[in-house]
Write a protein that holds these residues in place. Structure first.
Motif, PDB file in Angstrom:
ATOM      1  N   MET A 166       0.816  -1.207   0.000  1.00 40.02           N
ATOM      2  CA  MET A 166       0.000   0.000   0.000  1.00 40.02           C
ATOM      3  C   MET A 166       0.857   1.267   0.000  1.00 40.02           C
ATOM      4  O   MET A 166       0.465   2.277  -0.585  1.00 40.02           O
ATOM      5  N   CYS A 167       2.031   1.211   0.631  1.00 41.59           N
ATOM      6  CA  CYS A 167       2.933   2.373   0.621  1.00 41.59           C
ATOM      7  C   CYS A 167       3.381   2.699  -0.798  1.00 41.59           C
ATOM      8  O   CYS A 167       3.559   3.872  -1.161  1.00 41.59           O
ATOM      9  N   VAL A 168       3.551   1.660  -1.609  1.00 43.00           N
ATOM     10  CA  VAL A 168       3.964   1.850  -3.003  1.00 43.00           C
ATOM     11  C   VAL A 168       2.763   2.241  -3.862  1.00 43.00           C
ATOM     12  O   VAL A 168       2.850   3.139  -4.710  1.00 43.00           O
ATOM     13  N   ALA A 169       1.621   1.581  -3.625  1.00 41.59           N
ATOM     14  CA  ALA A 169       0.443   1.799  -4.465  1.00 41.59           C
ATOM     15  C   ALA A 169      -0.199   3.162  -4.235  1.00 41.59           C
ATOM     16  O   ALA A 169      -0.776   3.748  -5.159  1.00 41.59           O
ATOM     17  N   SER A 170      -0.112   3.669  -2.993  1.00 38.23           N
ATOM     18  CA  SER A 170      -0.759   4.946  -2.689  1.00 38.23           C
ATOM     19  C   SER A 170       0.112   5.773  -1.739  1.00 38.23           C
ATOM     20  O   SER A 170       0.236   5.414  -0.563  1.00 38.23           O
ATOM     21  N   PRO A 171       0.691   6.852  -2.207  1.00 38.99           N
ATOM     22  CA  PRO A 171       1.512   7.712  -1.336  1.00 38.99           C
ATOM     23  C   PRO A 171       0.725   8.247  -0.135  1.00 38.99           C
ATOM     24  O   PRO A 171       1.303   8.498   0.921  1.00 38.99           O
ATOM     25  N   THR A 172      -0.583   8.414  -0.308  1.00 34.41           N
ATOM     26  CA  THR A 172      -1.420   8.916   0.788  1.00 34.41           C
ATOM     27  C   THR A 172      -1.416   7.964   1.967  1.00 34.41           C
ATOM     28  O   THR A 172      -1.555   8.383   3.121  1.00 34.41           O
ATOM     29  N   PHE A 173      -1.252   6.667   1.690  1.00 32.52           N
ATOM     30  CA  PHE A 173      -1.315   5.648   2.740  1.00 32.52           C
ATOM     31  C   PHE A 173      -0.274   5.885   3.825  1.00 32.52           C
ATOM     32  O   PHE A 173      -0.534   5.639   5.002  1.00 32.52           O
ATOM     33  N   THR A 206       1.032   8.675   4.930  1.00 31.35           N
ATOM     34  CA  THR A 206       0.966   9.933   5.663  1.00 31.35           C
ATOM     35  C   THR A 206       0.435   9.695   7.077  1.00 31.35           C
ATOM     36  O   THR A 206      -0.347   8.758   7.306  1.00 31.35           O
ATOM     37  N   TRP A 207       0.855  10.533   8.018  1.00 30.76           N
ATOM     38  CA  TRP A 207       0.425  10.367   9.407  1.00 30.76           C
ATOM     39  C   TRP A 207      -1.091  10.550   9.547  1.00 30.76           C
ATOM     40  O   TRP A 207      -1.743   9.865  10.329  1.00 30.76           O
ATOM     41  N   ASN A 237      -3.355   9.645   7.476  1.00 30.81           N
ATOM     42  CA  ASN A 237      -4.016   8.396   7.103  1.00 30.81           C
ATOM     43  C   ASN A 237      -3.818   7.326   8.171  1.00 30.81           C
ATOM     44  O   ASN A 237      -4.714   6.521   8.424  1.00 30.81           O
ATOM     45  N   VAL A 238      -2.635   7.305   8.782  1.00 30.55           N
ATOM     46  CA  VAL A 238      -2.380   6.353   9.872  1.00 30.55           C
ATOM     47  C   VAL A 238      -3.365   6.588  11.014  1.00 30.55           C
ATOM     48  O   VAL A 238      -3.944   5.653  11.562  1.00 30.55           O
ATOM     49  N   VAL A 239      -3.575   7.863  11.362  1.00 34.60           N
ATOM     50  CA  VAL A 239      -4.536   8.214  12.410  1.00 34.60           C
ATOM     51  C   VAL A 239      -5.940   7.763  12.015  1.00 34.60           C
ATOM     52  O   VAL A 239      -6.699   7.240  12.839  1.00 34.60           O
ATOM     53  N   SER A 240      -6.276   7.946  10.744  1.00 41.85           N
ATOM     54  CA  SER A 240      -7.588   7.526  10.246  1.00 41.85           C
ATOM     55  C   SER A 240      -7.774   6.014  10.401  1.00 41.85           C
ATOM     56  O   SER A 240      -8.839   5.559  10.832  1.00 41.85           O
ATOM     57  N   ILE A 241      -6.735   5.239  10.076  1.00 42.21           N
ATOM     58  CA  ILE A 241      -6.809   3.783  10.225  1.00 42.21           C
ATOM     59  C   ILE A 241      -6.992   3.411  11.692  1.00 42.21           C
ATOM     60  O   ILE A 241      -7.821   2.559  12.049  1.00 42.21           O
ATOM     61  N   LEU A 242      -6.230   4.060  12.567  1.00 41.76           N
ATOM     62  CA  LEU A 242      -6.313   3.774  13.993  1.00 41.76           C
ATOM     63  C   LEU A 242      -7.713   4.054  14.534  1.00 41.76           C
ATOM     64  O   LEU A 242      -8.255   3.273  15.327  1.00 41.76           O
ATOM     65  N   GLN A 243      -8.312   5.165  14.095  1.00 39.37           N
ATOM     66  CA  GLN A 243      -9.665   5.485  14.541  1.00 39.37           C
ATOM     67  C   GLN A 243     -10.689   4.506  13.987  1.00 39.37           C
ATOM     68  O   GLN A 243     -11.654   4.153  14.662  1.00 39.37           O
ATOM     69  N   GLN A 244     -10.463   4.050  12.767  1.00 33.16           N
ATOM     70  CA  GLN A 244     -11.389   3.095  12.155  1.00 33.16           C
ATOM     71  C   GLN A 244     -11.360   1.751  12.872  1.00 33.16           C
ATOM     72  O   GLN A 244     -12.405   1.114  13.049  1.00 33.16           O
TER      73      GLN A 244
END
Length: 325
Positions: A36-43, A45-46, A48-55
């Motif tokens: 995912m780091c290669v497929a999407s640069p947005t992935f 970013t901090w 997005n990491v926070v978004s995953i953690l909240q999800q």
């Protein structure tokens, strides 16, 4: 020489098997993150990491309750309805008092009580967990609709919103801190206490557990009580995030919780589970959903993927049990 070579090959194979059993699921997670780091640069970013953690915070807390139930040989399909009931209880509580702690305590007590009812029916009368929790799923959601008369109410308590959306130092979400605290408590309960040992014993071989003097009724019942407590905590986080008391939330959350447990190595046959494995399973599901959103894959396909995840996890569990036997 041939015998020595065969022995060395067998030892290497065993070591590789043990290594993959212990760290295979973690390696899968790392591969997914790298992709995912290669497929999407947005992935990467901090934000997005926070978004995953909240999800994953809500599903994570639910999975940390579900792992006890499945390990003890059960399953709980009523947790989605308990999430909705928690939301309704919080909304009603704020109508009479602004106390956040009162709303949380009421939610925990009510969900723990329903967990006790689930566990007692299953343990006392030897009823099928699937049938019992499917039935109480309908009862609990119906009670939620009755309490709020089917209405959705926006919450006016601004401090309550910080539970699901606030961040410690503007950096780390409170919801993920709650998940980590629940994970530590779950780890201690399952791996370091007599209750945890009894959970493994009952799920592994109930007859042997009875012969060993394990109180099967209380072990199975308390596993559902813990599930109820975790559901109430998850419901508090979810209600805080949506900032509304809704009687229709929570549909499908039991699927994610079960999938996280099984992906993390929890056996549907009972008696096999680890809290670290469950946490990795939670992370995998979070990365999959977030990655599919970033790659703009339709939500319909996300639903298909969720179903395939559960099927794949169950088939893997069956294969591992067959090899073990």
């Amino acid at each position: 020489m041939e015998k020595a070579a065969k022995k060395q090959k067998m030892i290497f194979g065993m070591n590789r098997s043990v290594f993959m059993k212990k760290y295979g699921i973690f390696i899968v997670l790392l591969i997914m993150i790298a992709f995912m780091c290669v497929a999407s640069p947005t992935f990467r970013t901090w934000g997005n990491v926070v978004s995953i953690l909240q999800q994953v915070s809500v599903n994570g807390v639910l999975a940390l309750g579900m792992v006890f139930v499945i390990t003890a040989g059960g399953i709980d399909l009523s947790i989605g309805s308990m999430l909705a009931l928690t939301s309704v209880i919080i909304g009603k509580s704020f109508e009479f008092s602004d106390s956040i702690w009162l709303a949380i305590i009421l939610s925990v007590v009510v969900c723990a009580a329903f967990g006790f009812i689930n566990g007692a029916l299953i343990a006392k009368f030897n009823m099928f967990p699937f049938v019992v929790t499917l039935s109480t799923q309908l009862v609990i959601r119906g009670i939620g609709y009755i309490i709020c008369d089917g209405e959705t109410k926006t919450l006016a308590n601004k401090a309550f919103r910080q539970i699901g959306l606030g961040k410690l130092g503007g950096f780390l979400p409170y919801s993920i801190l709650i998940l980590l605290v629940v994970a530590v408590v779950a780890y201690i309960l399952l791996h370091w206490t007599k209750f945890g040992r009894h959970i493994y014993a009952v799920g592994g071989n109930m007859n042997a557990a009875i012969a060993s003097g394990v109180k099967v009724f209380w072990t199975r019942t308390l596993s559902f009580v813990w599930m109820g407590i975790c559901t109430a905590i998850g419901g508090v986080i979810l209600t805080s995030r949506i900032n509304a008391a809704q009687p229709n939330i929570g549909v499908g959350y039991e699927t994610d919780a079960i999938a996280a447990c099984v992906i993390g190595g929890t056996s549907f046959a009972g008696g096999v589970a680890t809290i670290p494995g469950t946490m990795i399973g939670i992370a995998i599901i979070g990365v999959i959903y977030n990655g599919m959103n970033l790659l703009r894959i339709s939500s319909y396909w996300q639903t298909v993927t969720k179903g395939l995840l559960v099927i794949g996890a169950v088939m893997l569990d069956m294969f591992i049990n067959k090899k073990r036997n």
